[in-house]
Design a protein around this motif. Structure first.
Motif: not given
Length: 269
Positions: A89-98
């Motif tokens: 979830l944290r990885r996906q959140r970072a990708e979504l932020t980008d």
């Protein structure tokens, strides 16, 4: 919410589950077939029965899928320990932020292009006068838009303008000033249109137009006609050097002939 769409502790049908989670019955059937979301219970008639835990799992699947994970990856995550799921979830959140930042940048670029298409120059009136000189009229950009705003050349000009800074415009203005000084000097020295020097100056002039939009030799001829016949354009060039408007038209025509274009039949391509 009616009793047909409210979650029931005993479970809801696949149709209600689809409505509650914003998906489709076909999708839920597929997820059941591949073991991604398989309700543990069924109604007495054999239909699937989705309880609160099943609905929660469906929503987690939708979150992961919206973030770009494959169904196989989602199944592995949901069936793994909590720490793996949280890390994902944290990885996906970072990708979504980008991705959000990229979309915001794209939106800003589109806003600039739209603004440039409407205004012509993304400069204040004060900036325009400071860059282009006291004789510059900020209303000229709006008049140009009214005259040519529906052409491909205006669209090309607006796209280029959207990416230009005040410093970019200063460099362009300096180049135009240097070119006009060279043109004035040629007129005063009696340089003949059609000579190598005049052709070189005509090419420099066409290249200066080419910084705004693609300008062919045929299009350059059409512009030359306007410089001579339009009172405001003619007044501008003749203020640089008496007779420059007529001389520039003749130089442009001669240069076009040297490049295989007949000025008498030239059109705006």
């Amino acid at each position: 919410m009616t009793r047909h769409t409210r979650p029931d502790p005993d479970g809801v049908t696949v149709g209600v589950a689809a409505r509650l989670t914003g998906t489709t019955v076909r999708t839920l059937h597929h997820w059941d077939d591949i073991g991604l979301v398989s309700p543990a219970h069924r109604f007495p008639n054999g239909y699937r029965r989705y309880g609160p835990d099943d609905l929660a799992r469906i929503r987690r699947v939708l979150v992961h899928r919206a973030a770009g994970s494959t169904l196989d990856r989602i199944r592995a995550l949901l069936d793994s320990d909590t720490s793996d799921s949280v890390s994902e979830l944290r990885r996906q959140r970072a990708e979504l932020t980008d991705r959000i930042a990229q979309l915001q940048n794209m939106t800003a670029a589109l806003d600039s292009m739209l603004d440039a298409h409407e205004r012509g120059l993304l400069l204040s009136a004060e900036e325009q006068i400071a860059i282009f000189g006291d004789n510059w009229k900020p209303s000229w950009a709006g008049r140009a838009r009214d005259r040519w705003g529906d052409t491909d050349q205006w669209a090309e000009y607006a796209e280029r303008s959207a990416h230009r800074s005040p410093d970019d415009w200063r460099r362009i203005a300096d180049d135009v000033s240097a070119l006009e000084n060279a043109l004035a000097d040629a007129v005063r020295r009696g340089v003949e249109p059609g000579s190598d020097e005049a052709n070189e100056l005509a090419e420099r002039h066409r290249a200066s137009i080419d910084r705004y939009f693609t300008c062919t030799h045929s299009m350059h001829v059409c512009l030359g006609r306007m410089y001579e016949s339009d009172r405001e354009y003619a007044a501008h060039y003749d203020s640089v050097a008496p007779g420059l408007a007529v001389w520039l038209r003749a130089a442009i025509d001669a240069n076009a002939r040297a490049h295989g274009v007949d000025p008498s039949t030239a059109t705006w391509e």
